[in-house]
Each structure stands twice: as structure tokens, then as C-alpha cells.
Motif scaffolding. Structure first.
Motif, PDB file in Angstrom:
ATOM      1  N   PHE A   1       0.125   2.453 -10.846  1.00  0.00           N
ATOM      2  CA  PHE A   1      -0.477   1.353 -10.099  1.00  0.00           C
ATOM      3  C   PHE A   1      -1.961   1.575  -9.816  1.00  0.00           C
ATOM      4  O   PHE A   1      -2.427   2.706  -9.801  1.00  0.00           O
TER       5      PHE A   1
ATOM      6  N   GLY B   1      -5.096   2.258  -7.724  1.00  0.00           N
ATOM      7  CA  GLY B   1      -5.283   3.010  -6.489  1.00  0.00           C
ATOM      8  C   GLY B   1      -4.402   4.237  -6.377  1.00  0.00           C
ATOM      9  O   GLY B   1      -4.482   4.992  -5.421  1.00  0.00           O
ATOM     10  N   SER B   2      -3.537   4.443  -7.392  1.00  0.00           N
ATOM     11  CA  SER B   2      -2.630   5.599  -7.321  1.00  0.00           C
ATOM     12  C   SER B   2      -3.380   6.901  -7.597  1.00  0.00           C
ATOM     13  O   SER B   2      -2.882   7.980  -7.305  1.00  0.00           O
ATOM     14  N   GLY B   3      -4.581   6.776  -8.158  1.00  0.00           N
ATOM     15  CA  GLY B   3      -5.349   7.978  -8.498  1.00  0.00           C
ATOM     16  C   GLY B   3      -5.315   8.259  -9.994  1.00  0.00           C
ATOM     17  O   GLY B   3      -5.641   9.364 -10.430  1.00  0.00           O
ATOM     18  N   LYS B   4      -4.960   7.262 -10.767  1.00  0.00           N
ATOM     19  CA  LYS B   4      -4.800   7.450 -12.221  1.00  0.00           C
ATOM     20  C   LYS B   4      -6.097   7.880 -12.901  1.00  0.00           C
ATOM     21  O   LYS B   4      -6.108   8.869 -13.638  1.00  0.00           O
ATOM     22  N   THR B   5      -7.173   7.151 -12.621  1.00  0.00           N
ATOM     23  CA  THR B   5      -8.442   7.461 -13.291  1.00  0.00           C
ATOM     24  C   THR B   5      -8.923   8.868 -12.928  1.00  0.00           C
ATOM     25  O   THR B   5      -9.314   9.644 -13.808  1.00  0.00           O
ATOM     26  N   THR B   6      -8.886   9.172 -11.650  1.00  0.00           N
ATOM     27  CA  THR B   6      -9.301  10.503 -11.206  1.00  0.00           C
ATOM     28  C   THR B   6      -8.437  11.579 -11.852  1.00  0.00           C
ATOM     29  O   THR B   6      -8.929  12.622 -12.279  1.00  0.00           O
TER      30      THR B   6
ATOM     31  N   LYS C   1      -9.378  14.808 -14.072  1.00  0.00           N
ATOM     32  CA  LYS C   1      -8.946  16.170 -13.687  1.00  0.00           C
ATOM     33  C   LYS C   1      -8.218  16.857 -14.839  1.00  0.00           C
ATOM     34  O   LYS C   1      -8.433  18.032 -15.113  1.00  0.00           O
TER      35      LYS C   1
ATOM     36  N   GLN D   1     -15.977   3.073 -14.399  1.00  0.00           N
ATOM     37  CA  GLN D   1     -15.414   4.131 -13.550  1.00  0.00           C
ATOM     38  C   GLN D   1     -14.929   5.320 -14.385  1.00  0.00           C
ATOM     39  O   GLN D   1     -15.245   6.473 -14.088  1.00  0.00           O
TER      40      GLN D   1
ATOM     41  N   LYS E   1      -2.502  13.044  -4.215  1.00  0.00           N
ATOM     42  CA  LYS E   1      -2.726  13.032  -2.762  1.00  0.00           C
ATOM     43  C   LYS E   1      -1.728  13.878  -1.970  1.00  0.00           C
ATOM     44  O   LYS E   1      -1.415  13.578  -0.833  1.00  0.00           O
TER      45      LYS E   1
ATOM     46  N   ASP F   1      -2.405  16.592  -0.883  1.00  0.00           N
ATOM     47  CA  ASP F   1      -3.191  17.226   0.185  1.00  0.00           C
ATOM     48  C   ASP F   1      -3.103  16.424   1.480  1.00  0.00           C
ATOM     49  O   ASP F   1      -3.240  16.959   2.567  1.00  0.00           O
TER      50      ASP F   1
ATOM     51  N   GLY G   1      -1.824  16.352  -7.537  1.00  0.00           N
ATOM     52  CA  GLY G   1      -3.218  16.235  -7.138  1.00  0.00           C
ATOM     53  C   GLY G   1      -3.340  16.694  -5.700  1.00  0.00           C
ATOM     54  O   GLY G   1      -2.560  16.288  -4.840  1.00  0.00           O
ATOM     55  N   VAL G   2      -4.315  17.562  -5.440  1.00  0.00           N
ATOM     56  CA  VAL G   2      -4.447  18.107  -4.087  1.00  0.00           C
ATOM     57  C   VAL G   2      -5.858  17.940  -3.532  1.00  0.00           C
ATOM     58  O   VAL G   2      -6.324  18.743  -2.738  1.00  0.00           O
ATOM     59  N   GLY G   3      -6.560  16.895  -3.983  1.00  0.00           N
ATOM     60  CA  GLY G   3      -7.904  16.652  -3.473  1.00  0.00           C
ATOM     61  C   GLY G   3      -8.669  15.756  -4.417  1.00  0.00           C
ATOM     62  O   GLY G   3      -8.146  15.333  -5.442  1.00  0.00           O
ATOM     63  N   GLN G   4      -9.920  15.463  -4.048  1.00  0.00           N
ATOM     64  CA  GLN G   4     -10.690  14.512  -4.849  1.00  0.00           C
ATOM     65  C   GLN G   4     -11.560  15.165  -5.918  1.00  0.00           C
ATOM     66  O   GLN G   4     -12.131  14.483  -6.751  1.00  0.00           O
TER      67      GLN G   4
HETATM   68  P1  GDP Z   1      -6.759   4.379  -9.874  1.00  0.00           P
HETATM   69  O1  GDP Z   1      -7.037   3.000  -9.373  1.00  0.00           O
HETATM   70  O2  GDP Z   1      -5.302   4.643  -9.974  1.00  0.00           O
HETATM   71  O3  GDP Z   1      -7.491   4.727 -11.109  1.00  0.00           O
HETATM   72  O4  GDP Z   1      -7.253   5.352  -8.700  1.00  0.00           O
HETATM   73  P2  GDP Z   1      -8.534   6.288  -8.590  1.00  0.00           P
HETATM   74  O5  GDP Z   1      -8.469   7.376  -9.575  1.00  0.00           O
HETATM   75  O6  GDP Z   1      -9.751   5.462  -8.561  1.00  0.00           O
HETATM   76  O7  GDP Z   1      -8.264   6.937  -7.160  1.00  0.00           O
HETATM   77  C1  GDP Z   1      -8.195   6.180  -5.975  1.00  0.00           C
HETATM   78  C2  GDP Z   1      -8.697   7.053  -4.825  1.00  0.00           C
HETATM   79  O8  GDP Z   1      -7.804   8.129  -4.601  1.00  0.00           O
HETATM   80  C3  GDP Z   1     -10.057   7.687  -5.093  1.00  0.00           C
HETATM   81  O9  GDP Z   1     -10.813   7.637  -3.920  1.00  0.00           O
HETATM   82  C4  GDP Z   1      -9.719   9.128  -5.432  1.00  0.00           C
HETATM   83  O10 GDP Z   1     -10.736  10.032  -5.143  1.00  0.00           O
HETATM   84  C5  GDP Z   1      -8.500   9.360  -4.574  1.00  0.00           C
HETATM   85  N1  GDP Z   1      -7.622  10.420  -5.091  1.00  0.00           N
HETATM   86  C6  GDP Z   1      -7.083  10.572  -6.318  1.00  0.00           C
HETATM   87  N2  GDP Z   1      -6.327  11.676  -6.387  1.00  0.00           N
HETATM   88  C7  GDP Z   1      -6.375  12.265  -5.175  1.00  0.00           C
HETATM   89  C8  GDP Z   1      -5.770  13.452  -4.597  1.00  0.00           C
HETATM   90  O11 GDP Z   1      -5.021  14.209  -5.219  1.00  0.00           O
HETATM   91  N3  GDP Z   1      -6.062  13.704  -3.287  1.00  0.00           N
HETATM   92  C9  GDP Z   1      -6.892  12.892  -2.558  1.00  0.00           C
HETATM   93  N4  GDP Z   1      -7.124  13.222  -1.286  1.00  0.00           N
HETATM   94  N5  GDP Z   1      -7.435  11.783  -3.059  1.00  0.00           N
HETATM   95  C10 GDP Z   1      -7.206  11.471  -4.346  1.00  0.00           C
END
Ligand code: GDP
Length: 302
Positions: free
Chosen positions: A115, A117-122, A126, A153, A255, A257, A280-283
Motif C-alpha cells: 500500500f 505509505g507502507s514504506g515500499k519506496t524507502t 534500503k 521519489q 516501522k 522501530d 525496517g527499523v528506521g528511516q
Molecule cells: P511508500 O508510499 O510505500 O513508498 O512509502 P515511503 O517509502 O515513502 O515511506 C513512507 C514513510 O515511512 C517515509 O517517511 C519513510 O521514511 C517512513 N518509513 C519507511 N520505513 C520505515 C521504518 O522502517 N521505520 C520508520 N520509522 N519509518 C519508515
């Protein structure tokens, strides 16, 4: 040294031993489980997973003979740990580096689903970073051509971890972008292609059809579901639905963390039978940890 099989019948105890034994009753187990169940639910483990654990533990313990004076609470907690480990330890373990290195024909293709905002791109950045540190070359396919800003992004992240992005314009066919990235990797001997896909905010037919097409065209070695550990039961539902559309081979939970207990990991493993590969344990780009079941079980028990 001969390994003793679990199924081997237990050695018949002598008379004295038998007099000192008691049988574990269903009632004993139920009572202890009521308490543990609450803890699991508080750790955000889904109800259906908690119920499955209950059954597993009853199977393991009810009718079992133990020595008088055995601490039953402890016995039950041990059985619970064991049952949790069973759920988290898949039949087929995925050793990602070994899988990538042993693939004869490059590249190794991973499609990421999840989804917004799930953190996929980040997470893709990583993982790209982690793969490069392990001596592998990586290219990213910007196959989220739907969400405004998604291409920039992923490019920004990729630049920071030193990885090339293959992209088309917004509105382009995501499968075609992924296909191009694979051709690019083939031509240059790149080891791994990471395919970013569109997320949406709800599961719908379009999205699922798009995922299916990407999978059909790229024939990925792995499909990885990226889920936000903070979204509780919703993330389990998402995993199930993606798994129905395109079989999920592995999971990355983000997330952790910020999530005290992380019960979602257990619920997802149980719901779709796929292993958790990383958390994932941080940004930061180094904030990705290979998942360790034992670490997780200790965490669940607080
Ligand atoms: P996407 O919409 O699924 O691609 O989500 P993003 O990769 O843009 O991540 C959404 C937000 O979650 C960003 O602010 C990231 O920095 C944050 N994020 C992703 N992974 C983690 C994690 O493991 N820990 C924390 N604290 N934040 C995370």
C-alpha cells in the motif's frame, strides 16, 4: 551421534516414575492460555492467529504426562514459544544472497507490492543499499507510473544509494517499464532488478490486474509484500489480498522501530505462509535488518 526422532514412542517409565506423574488436563491449558492470549492480542497478533496458536498448544500438551510439581505455566509458555517459531519458520527458507548468486541467468528480479505509505519506496532503496554492500549490482524499475511524484521519489532515493533507475513517463504501462529494466540489466550484466509498483490506498480490481500483468511480463524470482507493522490487522488483510492476486514469496515489515511488539509479523506469516525476510527499523538506508525469528519471539514476550 544418533538423532532421536520426535515420533519415536517414549520409553515406558518405571512404576515409581508413573506414580510421580500427572496428566495435563485441557482445563489447565485453557486457563493459562487465557492469560497469554490477552498478551498476544495486546502485542497486535490477529485473533485468528491467536486461535490457531491455542489449538497448536492444546495439541502439544493436553494428555501429556509430566512429573508432579512441574511448573505448568512455564511448560505452556515454552509450548507457545515453540508454536510461534513454527509459524515463523517456513518450510522453504529464503537465503536471498544465496538465491541471487546461484541464479544462472542474470538478472534476479524482485517485484515489490504494498500500500501507499507502507514504506515500499524507502524499503527498495534500503534493500538496494544492502545488496550493493554485499557486492551485487542493482537497477530499479520505476513501475509506479500512477502516483504523482512517485518517479521522482524513487529517483531521489536511488541517487542517494548510488543505483540507476529505469523510468518512463507517468501513465506509462508499469509492466513495460519493468520489462525495459530487465533488458537493461541483461545487456549490462546487472545482478538484480528491483521493481517498484503502484500502491493505491485501497485494494481494487485495477491495481490487482496491474500487479498480475507485471508478474506475467517480468516472471519475477520473488514477489515481496511490504507492509506497515503499525497498521495492525489491516496489514494482514492487505497481505492476504495481494497473495491471492499474485503469490507472495516473502514479506518485509516496516516501522518496527515504532511498533513496540510487532505482532503483525506473526499474523502475516500465519495468514499467507510466507516468511518475513527483513524488518525496517528506521528511516535511514541502513535501517533494514534480516529477520530473526528468535529475536522476534523474545520481543513478543516483552
Ligand atoms: P511508500 O508510499 O510505500 O513508498 O512509502 P515511503 O517509502 O515513502 O515511506 C513512507 C514513510 O515511512 C517515509 O517517511 C519513510 O521514511 C517512513 N518509513 C519507511 N520505513 C520505515 C521504518 O522502517 N521505520 C520508520 N520509522 N519509518 C519508515
Amino acid at each position: 551421534e544418533k538423532k532421536v526422532e520426535k515420533t519415536e514412542p517414549e520409553k515406558k517409565p518405571g512404576l515409581m516414575e508413573r506414580l510421580l506423574q500427572v496428566e495435563i488436563k485441557e482445563k489447565d491449558v485453557e486457563e493459562a492460555l487465557d492469560e497469554l492470549e490477552l498478551e498476544l492480542l495486546e502485542a497486535d497478533v490477529a485473533l485468528e492467529t491467536v486461535e490457531a496458536l491455542r489449538e497448536k498448544i492444546k495439541e502439544k500438551l493436553v494428555g501429556k504426562k509430566v512429573r508432579i510439581g512441574t511448573n505448568k505455566g512455564k511448560l505452556i509458555e515454552e509450548a507457545l514459544r515453540e508454536a510461534i517459531l513454527e509459524i515463523l519458520t517456513p518450510e522453504k527458507k529464503i537465503d536471498l544472497l544465496e538465491m541471487i548468486r546461484s541464479k544462472e541467468e542474470k538478472p534476479f528480479v524482485i517485484v515489490f507490492v504494498g500500500f501507499n505509505g507502507s514504506g515500499k519506496t524507502t524499503t527498495i532503496a534500503k534493500l538496494a543499499n544492502w545488496l550493493r554492500k554485499n557486492g551485487l549490482s542493482v537497477v530499479i524499475a520505476a513501475s509506479d507510473t500512477f502516483r504523482a511524484g512517485a518517479i521522482e521519489q524513487i529517483e531521489e532515493h536511488a541517487k542517494r544509494v548510488g543505483v540507476k533507475v529505469i523510468k518512463h513517463d507517468y501513465g506509462a504501462d508499469p509492466a513495460a517499464v519493468a520489462y525495459d529494466a530487465i533488458q537493461h540489466a541483461k545487456a549490462r550484466g546487472v545482478d538484480v532488478v528491483l521493481v517498484d509498483t503502484a500502491g493505491r490506498n485501497e485494494l481494487n480490481r485495477n491495481l490487482m490486474d496491474e500487479m498480475k500483468k507485471i508478474v506475467r511480463v517480468t516472471k519475477p524470482d520473488l514477489v515481496i509484500f511490504v507492509g506497515d507493522s503499525l497498521s495492525g490487522n489491516a496489514v494482514v488483510e492487505q497481505a492476504k489480498q495481494f497473495n491471492e492476486a499474485v503469490r507472495i514469496d516473502g514479506v518485509i515489515l516496516t516501522k518496527l522501530d515504532a511498533d513496540a511488539r510487532g505482532g503483525a509479523a506473526l499474523s502475516i506469516s500465519h495468514a499467507i505462509g510466507a516468511p518475513i525476510l527483513f524488518v525496517g527499523v528506521g528511516q535511514g538506508y541502513d535501517d533494514l535488518k534480516p529477520f530473526d525469528e528468535k529475536w522476534f519471539v523474545d520481543r513478543i514476550f516483552g
